[in-house]
Design a protein around this motif. Structure first.
Motif, PDB file in Angstrom:
ATOM      1  N   GLY A   1       0.801  -1.216   0.000  1.00 39.87           N
ATOM      2  CA  GLY A   1       0.000   0.000   0.000  1.00 39.87           C
ATOM      3  C   GLY A   1       0.834   1.266   0.000  1.00 39.87           C
ATOM      4  O   GLY A   1       1.966   1.284   0.485  1.00 39.87           O
ATOM      5  N   ALA A   2       0.249   2.344  -0.525  1.00 39.89           N
ATOM      6  CA  ALA A   2       0.964   3.610  -0.655  1.00 39.89           C
ATOM      7  C   ALA A   2       1.387   4.165   0.708  1.00 39.89           C
ATOM      8  O   ALA A   2       2.492   4.699   0.856  1.00 39.89           O
ATOM      9  N   ASP A   3       0.516   4.046   1.719  1.00 41.09           N
ATOM     10  CA  ASP A   3       0.859   4.581   3.037  1.00 41.09           C
ATOM     11  C   ASP A   3       2.052   3.841   3.636  1.00 41.09           C
ATOM     12  O   ASP A   3       2.982   4.460   4.165  1.00 41.09           O
ATOM     13  N   LEU A   4       2.048   2.520   3.520  1.00 42.27           N
ATOM     14  CA  LEU A   4       3.172   1.740   4.043  1.00 42.27           C
ATOM     15  C   LEU A   4       4.449   2.067   3.291  1.00 42.27           C
ATOM     16  O   LEU A   4       5.525   2.207   3.896  1.00 42.27           O
ATOM     17  N   LEU A   5       4.369   2.211   1.973  1.00 42.39           N
ATOM     18  CA  LEU A   5       5.558   2.529   1.183  1.00 42.39           C
ATOM     19  C   LEU A   5       6.127   3.888   1.576  1.00 42.39           C
ATOM     20  O   LEU A   5       7.354   4.081   1.584  1.00 42.39           O
ATOM     21  N   THR A   6       5.262   4.835   1.899  1.00 39.63           N
ATOM     22  CA  THR A   6       5.739   6.141   2.356  1.00 39.63           C
ATOM     23  C   THR A   6       6.486   6.001   3.673  1.00 39.63           C
ATOM     24  O   THR A   6       7.569   6.570   3.861  1.00 39.63           O
TER      25      THR A   6
END
Length: 272
Positions: free
Chosen positions: A155-160
């Protein structure tokens, strides 16, 4: 992936298998060409990628390059069924590093196709803990690391959150010297300031003066400077000495350095 060097902990994302292959090939070729030991950690079913990486370095010395797939070379449950965890991975990487130095290599370069972490059952907290630990491993030893994440699987949040734990390539750090000595170089800005707390945690428990040598830090933004000031304030009984250029010292003072008695600012050309 041509600008990295030993001491870097890099993160990259991709959304196509060809992009992953190109990232890995560039990293592996550079490491082998420099004479380092190179290891890649792949997903269980990455047969084609393993073959492509091996074919990309036909001139590698025997034992210089290794592609390991999860459950078929590294990882997997223990003999008693115990799940493979972060501590197991860190121990395995430490063993690879020690083996590389014992074999005469000057450094170890590790690249991970991080889909394997899902196969291992790693949670988001596991991944964040692992990435923070890799910062310690890279900073202490002669090593470099690349973590490649598939945007289709994470997910984008985890990747951030994962991305900010990777200080390279703009920010570099090394540990060493007397007592607790942390050296920063490059630039500390919004792209990597999130990695700074994890880096500073490497010396937070030191029962001595901490020397933060930022002589080669060309730029620091207010957020990064504030993190340094808060770190010094969290150790009121022991000084934190920051050696830095005038421009960095000015930003530290703007965010409250002079109000922290345990924070000592020194000119970049001074001694401790």
């Amino acid at each position: 992936m041509d600008s990295w060097r030993i001491g870097d902990h890099l993160s990259a994302t991709y959304a196509a298998d060809d992009d992953c292959r190109d990232l890995m090939v560039g990293f592996v070729r550079r490491g082998v060409a420099a004479g380092h030991r190179v290891v890649v950690l792949l997903d269980t079913y990455s047969f084609e990628l393993a073959r492509a990486l091996t074919a990309a370095v036909p001139d590698a010395a025997i034992g210089q390059f290794t592609a390991l797939r999860f459950g078929a070379g590294f990882g997997g449950p223990g003999a008693d069924g115990t799940p493979f965890g972060v501590a197991d991975l860190v121990a395995g990487l430490t063993a690879l590093y020690e083996q590389a130095l014992a074999a005469g290599y000057d450094a170890l370069c590790v690249a991970g196709e991080m889909v394997w972490a899902q196969r291992a059952g790693f949670t988001a907290a596991d991944l964040l803990a692992y990435e923070a630990q890799v910062n310690r491993s890279v900073g202490v030893g002669r090593a470099a690391a690349l973590c490649a994440y598939d945007r289709r699987r994470f997910g984008a949040d985890l990747l951030t959150r994962i991305g900010v734990l990777h200080p390279g390539p703009l920010l570099r750090f090394t540990l060493g010297g007397w007592g607790a000595h942390l050296r920063l170089s490059g630039e500390l800005d919004a792209s990597n300031a999130g990695a700074l707390p994890a880096i500073l945690s490497l010396v937070a428990g030191a029962d001595s003066v901490v020397l933060l040598d930022a002589s080669d830090l060309a730029f620091v933004d207010a957020a990064g400077a504030a993190t340094i000031v808060r770190f010094a304030a969290s150790r009121p009984a022991r000084p934190t000495v920051v050696r830095c250029a005038g421009s960095v010292r000015q930003v530290l003072r703007l965010v409250g350095a002079d109000s922290v008695p345990s924070l000592v600012l020194r000119d970049q050309n001074s001694g401790v």
